[in-house]
Design an enzyme around this catalytic site. Sequence first.
Site, PDB file in Angstrom:
ATOM      1  CE  LYS A  10      -1.430  49.576  24.044  1.00  0.00           C
ATOM      2  NZ  LYS A  10      -1.714  49.586  22.592  1.00  0.00           N
ATOM      3  N   GLY A 102      -1.201  53.963  24.828  1.00  0.00           N
ATOM      4  CA  GLY A 102      -2.586  53.719  24.430  1.00  0.00           C
ATOM      5  C   GLY A 102      -3.573  54.676  25.044  1.00  0.00           C
ATOM      6  CG  ASP A 138      -4.998  50.662  20.618  1.00  0.00           C
ATOM      7  OD1 ASP A 138      -5.872  51.181  19.886  1.00  0.00           O
ATOM      8  OD2 ASP A 138      -4.136  51.334  21.212  1.00  0.00           O
TER       9      ASP A 138
END
Length: 284
Positions: A10, A102, A138
């Site tokens: 990410k 991420g 997230d």
Amino acid sequence: MSRQGLAPAKINLMLHVGPVAADGYHPLTSLVAFANVGDRITVEPAERLSLSVNGPFGGALAGERDNLVLRGLRALGEAAEIGEPPVAITLDKQLPIAAGLGGGSSDAGTAILLTAHLLGLDIDQAGLEAVAQVVGADGPMCLRARPAWATGIGNILKDEPRLPPLHAVLLNPGLASPTGAVYRDYDRAPQSADYAGPPQDWTPLGVIEWLRGQRNDLEPPALRVTPGIQAALDAMATQPDCLLTRMSGSGATVFGLFADQATAQAAAQRLARPGWWVRACILH
């Protein structure tokens, strides 16, 4: 019978962060994209839930009892009312740890999706995104793994289908950037989560030009906490064809944007050195 999938890196193309609120969370605005590089997840039927980790960065996760993948799958089993899902997960860890990519949330999101499909669970997309919240703000965006605007604390998502594929190079200088320490430093002089609005020109060069006027508010504090990130930013910025250089998330990975695949791949080759993780990729 098994299912396999990519848990993509990410990238926060921009990240505006506001002052910490009373609940302890920071409001933010981010334009998020995902790379065509990442970790690999394999899910197979088994008698009980298990996780094995390999790959170049797997050693750092060995023996973790509360890995985000396991946390996400236990939440999935609870939502489906089946107890712990009877699957064996193999995580091929290709992304650096604590890298601002991420990785853990993406691993969990991909594992949740693959397991739900493998077991034929009757949970829709919204239900799966609710499950993914257990791994962090997230989690839902990483389960979706498509371009989006993230607001709130990163949990309010709006898809951005206009974002074109962007050629990029990711560079991690072999340093971990501790998110908590970065935010504590940031809180000494917070910025605003506001931004002037999206690009008017959604061509690749138009988006890159717009990004030049945006920020990653965690970059300055990350550089103070982990000064070695500056060497990665400098190395990327000096590539002759690099159009934009920025750190992703709370670091320590930086990215450079390029006009085409050839210039990105050439830059990745020039940047390669011992101890650095470098990948040319496409963000979309």
